[in-house]
Write a protein that holds these residues in place. Structure first.
Motif, PDB file in Angstrom:
ATOM      1  N   THR A  66       0.857  -1.183   0.000  1.00 11.35           N
ATOM      2  CA  THR A  66       0.000   0.000   0.000  1.00 11.35           C
ATOM      3  C   THR A  66       0.892   1.231   0.000  1.00 11.35           C
ATOM      4  OG1 THR A  66      -1.760  -1.147   1.188  1.00 11.35           O
ATOM      5  CG2 THR A  66      -1.796   1.253   1.252  1.00 11.35           C
ATOM      6  N   THR A 103      -5.064  15.290  -5.690  1.00  9.86           N
ATOM      7  CA  THR A 103      -5.265  14.793  -4.329  1.00  9.86           C
ATOM      8  C   THR A 103      -4.528  13.468  -4.183  1.00  9.86           C
ATOM      9  OG1 THR A 103      -7.308  13.654  -4.938  1.00  9.86           O
ATOM     10  CG2 THR A 103      -7.535  15.879  -4.073  1.00  9.86           C
ATOM     11  N   THR A 104      -4.158  13.140  -2.942  1.00 10.34           N
ATOM     12  CA  THR A 104      -3.474  11.881  -2.713  1.00 10.34           C
ATOM     13  C   THR A 104      -4.392  10.902  -2.002  1.00 10.34           C
ATOM     14  OG1 THR A 104      -2.485  12.735  -0.677  1.00 10.34           O
ATOM     15  CG2 THR A 104      -1.147  12.848  -2.659  1.00 10.34           C
ATOM     16  N   VAL A 105      -4.246   9.639  -2.379  1.00  9.06           N
ATOM     17  CA  VAL A 105      -5.045   8.563  -1.798  1.00  9.06           C
ATOM     18  C   VAL A 105      -4.122   7.394  -1.485  1.00  9.06           C
ATOM     19  CG1 VAL A 105      -7.173   9.204  -3.008  1.00  9.06           C
ATOM     20  CG2 VAL A 105      -5.592   7.597  -4.073  1.00  9.06           C
ATOM     21  N   SER A 106      -4.577   6.514  -0.604  1.00  6.43           N
ATOM     22  CA  SER A 106      -3.864   5.267  -0.357  1.00  6.43           C
ATOM     23  C   SER A 106      -4.369   4.240  -1.356  1.00  6.43           C
ATOM     24  CB  SER A 106      -4.126   4.758   1.064  1.00  6.43           C
ATOM     25  OG  SER A 106      -3.514   5.586   2.001  1.00  6.43           O
ATOM     26  N   MET A 138      -0.891  10.047  -6.093  1.00  5.97           N
ATOM     27  CA  MET A 138      -1.524  11.334  -6.364  1.00  5.97           C
ATOM     28  C   MET A 138      -2.348  11.230  -7.644  1.00  5.97           C
ATOM     29  SD  MET A 138       0.056  15.129  -7.018  1.00  5.97           S
ATOM     30  CE  MET A 138       0.783  14.689  -8.574  1.00  5.97           C
ATOM     31  N   ARG A 186       1.007   5.732  -1.209  1.00  2.98           N
ATOM     32  CA  ARG A 186       0.249   6.936  -1.535  1.00  2.98           C
ATOM     33  C   ARG A 186       0.390   7.176  -3.034  1.00  2.98           C
ATOM     34  NH1 ARG A 186      -3.350   8.441   1.621  1.00  2.98           N
ATOM     35  NH2 ARG A 186      -3.056  10.654   1.307  1.00  2.98           N
TER      36      ARG A 186
END
Length: 66
Positions: free
Chosen positions: A40, A50-53, A44, A42
């Motif tokens: 997992t 925006t950043t997500v996992s 973008m 990060r």
């Protein structure tokens, strides 16, 4: 995952996929770390910045966690 196996390098452009209840959203993302299948990291979203996992699949796709 095999130790040391890397399918995504830092700053690589990867497919970013979100899937829930039959809805699938796909876009491009920039990996913010190095990862192998099952890791997992990060990512973008290039469009919204925006950043997500996301969890990296065997195919190098970043699957957004629910």
């Amino acid at each position: 995952m095999l130790p040391g196996l890397t399918v995504v390098e830092r700053n690589q452009i990867v497919p970013l996929l979100f899937e829930k209840n039959g809805l699938i959203i796909s876009t491009d993302g920039r990996a913010l770390g190095r990862a192998g299948p099952g890791d997992t990291i990060r990512v973008m979203n290039i469009g919204s910045r925006t950043t997500v996992s996301a969890t990296i699949g065997n195919d190098g796709v970043a699957y957004v966690q629910r």
